[in-house]
Design a protein around this motif. Structure first.
Motif, PDB file in Angstrom:
ATOM      1  N   THR A  94      -7.725   6.478   8.102  1.00  0.00           N
ATOM      2  CA  THR A  94      -9.015   6.353   7.436  1.00  0.00           C
ATOM      3  C   THR A  94      -9.319   4.909   7.046  1.00  0.00           C
ATOM      4  OG1 THR A  94     -10.265   7.113   5.480  1.00  0.00           O
ATOM      5  CG2 THR A  94      -7.893   6.840   5.229  1.00  0.00           C
ATOM      6  N   VAL A  95     -10.564   4.662   6.675  1.00  0.00           N
ATOM      7  CA  VAL A  95     -10.933   3.336   6.159  1.00  0.00           C
ATOM      8  C   VAL A  95     -10.646   3.239   4.669  1.00  0.00           C
ATOM      9  CG1 VAL A  95     -12.723   2.978   7.895  1.00  0.00           C
ATOM     10  CG2 VAL A  95     -13.328   4.042   5.717  1.00  0.00           C
ATOM     11  N   PHE A  96     -10.408   4.371   4.019  1.00  0.00           N
ATOM     12  CA  PHE A  96     -10.243   4.397   2.568  1.00  0.00           C
ATOM     13  C   PHE A  96      -8.780   4.236   2.176  1.00  0.00           C
ATOM     14  CE2 PHE A  96     -13.915   7.119   3.573  1.00  0.00           C
ATOM     15  CZ  PHE A  96     -14.907   6.376   2.942  1.00  0.00           C
ATOM     16  N   ASP A  97      -8.509   3.281   1.266  1.00  0.00           N
ATOM     17  CA  ASP A  97      -7.128   3.072   0.841  1.00  0.00           C
ATOM     18  C   ASP A  97      -7.010   3.021  -0.684  1.00  0.00           C
ATOM     19  OD1 ASP A  97      -8.312   0.655   0.342  1.00  0.00           O
ATOM     20  OD2 ASP A  97      -6.792  -0.560   1.339  1.00  0.00           O
ATOM     21  N   SER A  98      -7.866   3.767  -1.377  1.00  0.00           N
ATOM     22  CA  SER A  98      -7.771   3.801  -2.840  1.00  0.00           C
ATOM     23  C   SER A  98      -6.503   4.533  -3.244  1.00  0.00           C
ATOM     24  CB  SER A  98      -8.988   4.497  -3.448  1.00  0.00           C
ATOM     25  OG  SER A  98      -8.907   5.895  -3.254  1.00  0.00           O
ATOM     26  N   ASP A 120      -7.611  -0.112  10.422  1.00  0.00           N
ATOM     27  CA  ASP A 120      -7.369  -1.432  10.998  1.00  0.00           C
ATOM     28  C   ASP A 120      -5.923  -1.576  11.478  1.00  0.00           C
ATOM     29  OD1 ASP A 120      -6.101  -1.501   8.563  1.00  0.00           O
ATOM     30  OD2 ASP A 120      -7.143  -3.262   7.797  1.00  0.00           O
ATOM     31  N   SER A 121      -5.166  -0.473  11.428  1.00  0.00           N
ATOM     32  CA  SER A 121      -3.781  -0.496  11.913  1.00  0.00           C
ATOM     33  C   SER A 121      -3.764  -0.750  13.417  1.00  0.00           C
ATOM     34  CB  SER A 121      -3.083   0.831  11.619  1.00  0.00           C
ATOM     35  OG  SER A 121      -3.022   1.088  10.233  1.00  0.00           O
ATOM     36  N   SER A 122      -2.771  -1.490  13.863  1.00  0.00           N
ATOM     37  CA  SER A 122      -2.654  -1.801  15.292  1.00  0.00           C
ATOM     38  C   SER A 122      -2.254  -0.559  16.075  1.00  0.00           C
ATOM     39  CB  SER A 122      -1.607  -2.890  15.498  1.00  0.00           C
ATOM     40  OG  SER A 122      -0.315  -2.413  15.133  1.00  0.00           O
ATOM     41  N   SER A 123      -2.469  -0.606  17.366  1.00  0.00           N
ATOM     42  CA  SER A 123      -2.073   0.499  18.248  1.00  0.00           C
ATOM     43  C   SER A 123      -0.581   0.773  18.126  1.00  0.00           C
ATOM     44  CB  SER A 123      -2.418   0.165  19.704  1.00  0.00           C
ATOM     45  OG  SER A 123      -3.795  -0.057  19.858  1.00  0.00           O
ATOM     46  N   ASN A 168      -0.778  -2.206   3.284  1.00  0.00           N
ATOM     47  CA  ASN A 168      -1.554  -2.173   2.043  1.00  0.00           C
ATOM     48  C   ASN A 168      -1.365  -0.859   1.297  1.00  0.00           C
ATOM     49  OD1 ASN A 168      -2.914  -1.137   4.341  1.00  0.00           O
ATOM     50  ND2 ASN A 168      -4.851  -1.098   3.236  1.00  0.00           N
ATOM     51  N   VAL A 169      -1.184   0.230   2.024  1.00  0.00           N
ATOM     52  CA  VAL A 169      -0.954   1.530   1.383  1.00  0.00           C
ATOM     53  C   VAL A 169       0.428   1.554   0.728  1.00  0.00           C
ATOM     54  CG1 VAL A 169      -0.674   4.004   1.782  1.00  0.00           C
ATOM     55  CG2 VAL A 169      -2.521   2.759   2.930  1.00  0.00           C
ATOM     56  N   ALA A 170       1.429   1.028   1.425  1.00  0.00           N
ATOM     57  CA  ALA A 170       2.781   0.941   0.853  1.00  0.00           C
ATOM     58  C   ALA A 170       2.764   0.109  -0.420  1.00  0.00           C
ATOM     59  CB  ALA A 170       3.740   0.347   1.870  1.00  0.00           C
ATOM     60  N   ARG A 171       1.936  -0.945  -0.420  1.00  0.00           N
ATOM     61  CA  ARG A 171       1.828  -1.796  -1.609  1.00  0.00           C
ATOM     62  C   ARG A 171       1.257  -1.013  -2.789  1.00  0.00           C
ATOM     63  NH1 ARG A 171      -1.140  -5.621   0.606  1.00  0.00           N
ATOM     64  NH2 ARG A 171       0.662  -6.621   1.550  1.00  0.00           N
TER      65      ARG A 171
END
Length: 208
Positions: free
Chosen positions: A85-89, A108-111, A131-134
């Protein structure tokens, strides 16, 4: 690792659907079964598709990804679901993980990241964008005695990241008036009168 992992994609953007199919169909270990524009269109066929991994968008027409997630897990308990998804809240991330997602990637994750994530969850692992792991790591570093609710914390974090009230309302699928009400409660709880004071105090006390 399992050979011929069966993969289904549920994504409302046609270009992205075609892109995922093109990428994943070229991986030797994968068997790309089908792509659907919504969970409502996929629902009747999913058990027959019997996927090992489902790539699932959050914001879709009809049943949302978060609403669909527990339904998929209930019908196919051995299927791994990766939110894409585009959402990372932080709120959406933790809700998805609580509901049983095996991974959470931003679009925006790479293939190669998506391919690795599918392989990872198929063997029982978890997969997250950097960014999600962060976000997950930060949650363990926060002051657990914060007076702010999860929603208030989420909103204050977004304000600290420079988002406006309309942007926050849009991203969290809530009304702008609801955002204003939360901000008012934040100011009261932190005993401040501006967003700058709120951000400063919250960071000093590790509330965000």
């Amino acid at each position: 690792m399992n050979k011929n992992l069966r993969i289904v994609c549920i994504e409302d953007d046609e270009i992205l659907r075609m892109g995922y199919e093109s990428i994943l169909s070229g991986v030797e270990e994968f068997n790309f079964i089908k792509a659907y524009a919504s969970y409502d269109l996929a629902r009747k066929s999913l058990e027959t598709d019997n996927p090992d991994v489902v790539l699932l968008d959050i914001q879709m027409p009809g049943t949302s990804g978060l609403q669909a997630l527990p339904l998929i897990k209930r019908a196919l308990p051995n299927t791994s679901v990766i939110i894409l998804t585009v959402f990372d809240s932080s709120e959406l991330v933790f809700e998805a993980l609580t509901l049983g997602a095996g991974g959470y990637l931003t679009k925006d994750s790479s293939s190669s990241k998506i391919i690795d994530a599918i392989k990872e969850v198929s063997t029982g692992g978890g997969a997250m964008s950097t960014n999600v792991a962060r976000i997950v790591m930060r949650s363990f570093q926060k002051n657990l005695n914060s007076p702010l609710t999860k929603r208030e914390t989420e909103i204050l974090e977004r304000i600290a990241n420079g988002q406006t009230k309309p942007q926050i309302a849009n991203d969290l699928f809530i009304e702008q008036e609801t955002v204003r009400s939360h901000v008012k409660n934040i100011y009261t709880k932190l005993d401040v009168n501006s967003k700058y004071e709120a951000i400063k105090r919250a960071k000093e006390r590790r509330f965000i």
